[in-house]
Design an enzyme around this catalytic site. Structure first.
Site, PDB file in Angstrom:
ATOM      1  N   THR A  11       0.832  -1.214   0.000  1.00 19.26           N
ATOM      2  CA  THR A  11       0.000   0.000   0.000  1.00 19.26           C
ATOM      3  C   THR A  11       0.865   1.261   0.000  1.00 19.26           C
ATOM      4  OG1 THR A  11      -1.645  -1.229   1.269  1.00 19.26           O
ATOM      5  CG2 THR A  11      -1.889   1.158   1.223  1.00 19.26           C
ATOM      6  N   LYS A 100       7.220   2.267  11.881  1.00 18.82           N
ATOM      7  CA  LYS A 100       7.426   2.670  13.293  1.00 18.82           C
ATOM      8  C   LYS A 100       7.979   1.552  14.161  1.00 18.82           C
ATOM      9  CE  LYS A 100       3.462   1.825  11.987  1.00 18.82           C
ATOM     10  NZ  LYS A 100       2.556   2.358  10.978  1.00 18.82           N
ATOM     11  N   GLU A 124       9.616  10.505   9.021  1.00 23.64           N
ATOM     12  CA  GLU A 124       8.433  11.358   9.220  1.00 23.64           C
ATOM     13  C   GLU A 124       7.137  10.546   9.162  1.00 23.64           C
ATOM     14  OE1 GLU A 124       8.121  15.033   9.691  1.00 23.64           O
ATOM     15  OE2 GLU A 124       6.305  13.996  10.316  1.00 23.64           O
ATOM     16  N   GLU A 185      -2.668  -2.277  10.368  1.00 28.05           N
ATOM     17  CA  GLU A 185      -1.378  -2.974  10.252  1.00 28.05           C
ATOM     18  C   GLU A 185      -1.632  -4.385   9.738  1.00 28.05           C
ATOM     19  OE1 GLU A 185       1.764  -1.509  11.052  1.00 28.05           O
ATOM     20  OE2 GLU A 185       0.368   0.134  10.878  1.00 28.05           O
ATOM     21  N   LYS A 200       4.657   4.731  18.592  1.00 23.69           N
ATOM     22  CA  LYS A 200       4.678   6.116  18.110  1.00 23.69           C
ATOM     23  C   LYS A 200       4.961   7.101  19.247  1.00 23.69           C
ATOM     24  CE  LYS A 200       1.694   5.181  14.155  1.00 23.69           C
ATOM     25  NZ  LYS A 200       0.304   5.016  13.720  1.00 23.69           N
ATOM     26  N   GLY A 297      -3.154   5.490   5.759  1.00 21.94           N
ATOM     27  CA  GLY A 297      -3.653   5.430   4.380  1.00 21.94           C
ATOM     28  C   GLY A 297      -2.529   5.641   3.388  1.00 21.94           C
TER      29      GLY A 297
HETATM   30  N1  HSE Z   1      -2.048   1.144  11.332  1.00 22.12           N
HETATM   31  C1  HSE Z   1      -1.591   2.483  11.466  1.00 22.12           C
HETATM   32  C2  HSE Z   1      -2.762   3.359  11.875  1.00 22.12           C
HETATM   33  C3  HSE Z   1      -1.016   2.937  10.163  1.00 22.12           C
HETATM   34  O1  HSE Z   1      -3.898   2.898  11.739  1.00 22.12           O
HETATM   35  O2  HSE Z   1      -2.563   4.466  12.328  1.00 22.12           O
HETATM   36  C4  HSE Z   1      -0.359   4.284  10.213  1.00 22.12           C
HETATM   37  O3  HSE Z   1       0.713   4.298  11.100  1.00 22.12           O
END
Ligand code: HSE
Length: 412
Positions: A11, A100, A124, A185, A200, A297
């Site tokens: 993606t 991440k 980023e 994910e 994060k 996305g």
């Molecule tokens: N799975 C993560 C989310 C993707 O839904 O935020 C973006 O980091």
């Protein structure tokens, strides 16, 4: 022309290619040269597509090619991403990643290699999808002592909670929709159990403290226990429930946690819904700043990766001093965190009033009626350790018949 490679054509990787194609001219003007994708590493062949001729299955083709200056890692997971990224940096290539898990687990080492090799390891897209947050922290807020970062950092769970809140959708249905939209994910557990948010907030905390943060030290709760009844209480209280990651720097101590949080309508994160993320950063001079936008996305995340590629392209011969050192940042014990607690108890409040007050003193009580044989109360701000002690008192006070604390959610 700067030759680049993309590792992982899923993606986000295919999104990176799309952003590079769509904004080719704009990027070339800003960078001063064109970015040209020379290789795409993937297990698949993509026959009949425009990228067919660029596909390679052997990583060493990319790593050995001195013409390739910038490599994008959008494979996800720890292996082989870690080995490939490390080899690229050691070979003197710049790396931009959206991963991440990789940054949280190996960021310290990869940043150190990048410094030594005078290249850049940029990430980023690893926090907040398309929202600029890493660069504001190391550039725009450079003159600040950051006191707090609190954010909705996971698009998938925010999408699910919004659906449950606004449409009464079941958890499972909302998760399936989020997966179909490409937000989740590979393993949805990372989203719904809060692990993605945890990584994060660990990255953001490391960015502002300049020290390595062990994400395993951050107390983490997910959203799998949140039900439609919780949202009925939240609605009656004029609040919503959001999965939040928070880090507070205070008197040399760092308090960090991830948990569902009840927030009121006047809170800046209240209106952050669907797949959007919202991040509040408080500095000692600037006060409160907020960053908002698409947190997951294909194109939003790819846009952040491409911005890192452009940043690397403008610093081909130098390392931008970002990130953190190998010195460890201790996270204060979770027991010391202070917040309010929303507690649902079975039985009627009239019968249980004395018990609740004996344990917690006078609290705001919420009784939905509606034939529910339960009530809820909201405590004042208290340390988690004190809440646990008071909860034990309440449990002892409750008779066996009513020994049911049905739910506990933090409240701001
Ligand atoms: N799975 C993560 C989310 C993707 O839904 O935020 C973006 O980091």
């Amino acid at each position: 022309m700067i030759k680049v490679a993309i590792m992982g054509y899923g993606t986000i990787g295919s999104g990176v290619n799309e952003v590079l194609e769509t904004n080719r001219k704009i990027l070339a003007e800003k960078i001063g040269q064109e970015l040209e994708v020379k290789y795409i590493l993937d297990l698949r062949d993509f026959p009949g597509t425009s990228v067919e001729g660029k596909i390679v299955h052997d990583f060493s083709v990319i790593c050995r090619d001195e013409e390739v200056k910038i490599v994008v890692e959008t494979m996800g997971g720890l292996e082989p991403a870690y080995t490939f990224v490390k080899s690229c940096l050691e070979a003197g290539k710049h790396v931009a990643t959206s991963n991440k898990a990789l940054v949280a687990a190996y960021g310290t080492e990869l940043l150190a290699i990048a410094r030594e090799k005078k290249v850049n390891f940029l990430f980023e897209a690893s926090v907040g999808g398309g929202i600029p947050i890493i660069r504001p922290l190391y550039r725009c807020l450079m003159g600040e002592k950051i006191q707090e970062i609190t954010g909705i950092l996971n698009g998938t769970t925010n999408f699910i909670l919004t659906k449950m809140d606004k449409e009464g959708t079941s958890f499972d249905r909302a998760l399936k929709e989020a997966q179909a939209l490409g937000y989740a994910e590979r393993n949805p557990e990372a989203d719904v159990e809060g692990h993605d948010t945890c990584r994060k907030i660990a990255i953001l905390t490391a960015m502002v403290t300049g020290r390595e943060v062990d994400y395993e030290e951050i107390s983490t709760e997910g959203i799998t226990g949140i039900t439609d009844v919780d949202f009925r209480y939240a609605d009656a209280m004029g609040t919503s429930i959001k999965l939040v990651g928070s880090s507070r720097m205070e008197s040399g101590r760092v308090h960090a946690w991830v948990a569902p949080l009840m927030i009121g309508r006047d809170h800046p994160l209240y209106g952050v819904s669907d797949v959007n993320n919202g991040i509040i950063v408080k500095g000692n001079m600037v006060g409160t700043t907020m960053y908002y936008g698409s947190g997951a996305g294909k194109l939003p995340t790819a846009s952040a990766v491409v911005a890192d590629m452009a940043e690397a392209a403008r610093h081909l011969d130098s390392n931008i001093p970002i990130g953190w050192s190998g010195e460890k940042q201790v996270i204060a014990p979770a027991d010391e965190e202070v917040c309010r607690f929303f507690v649902r108890v079975s039985g009627s409040f009239e019968d249980r009033r004395d018990m609740v007050e004996a344990a917690f003193g006078k609290c705001r009580v919420i009784d939905l009626g509606q034939g529910l044989d339960e009530f809820a109360f909201l405590t004042g701000p208290m340390k988690r350790s004190r809440f646990a002690e008071n909860l034990e008192i309440l449990k002892v006070e409750l008779t066996a018949e009513y020994q049911n604390v049905l739910q506990i959610i933090r409240a701001e």
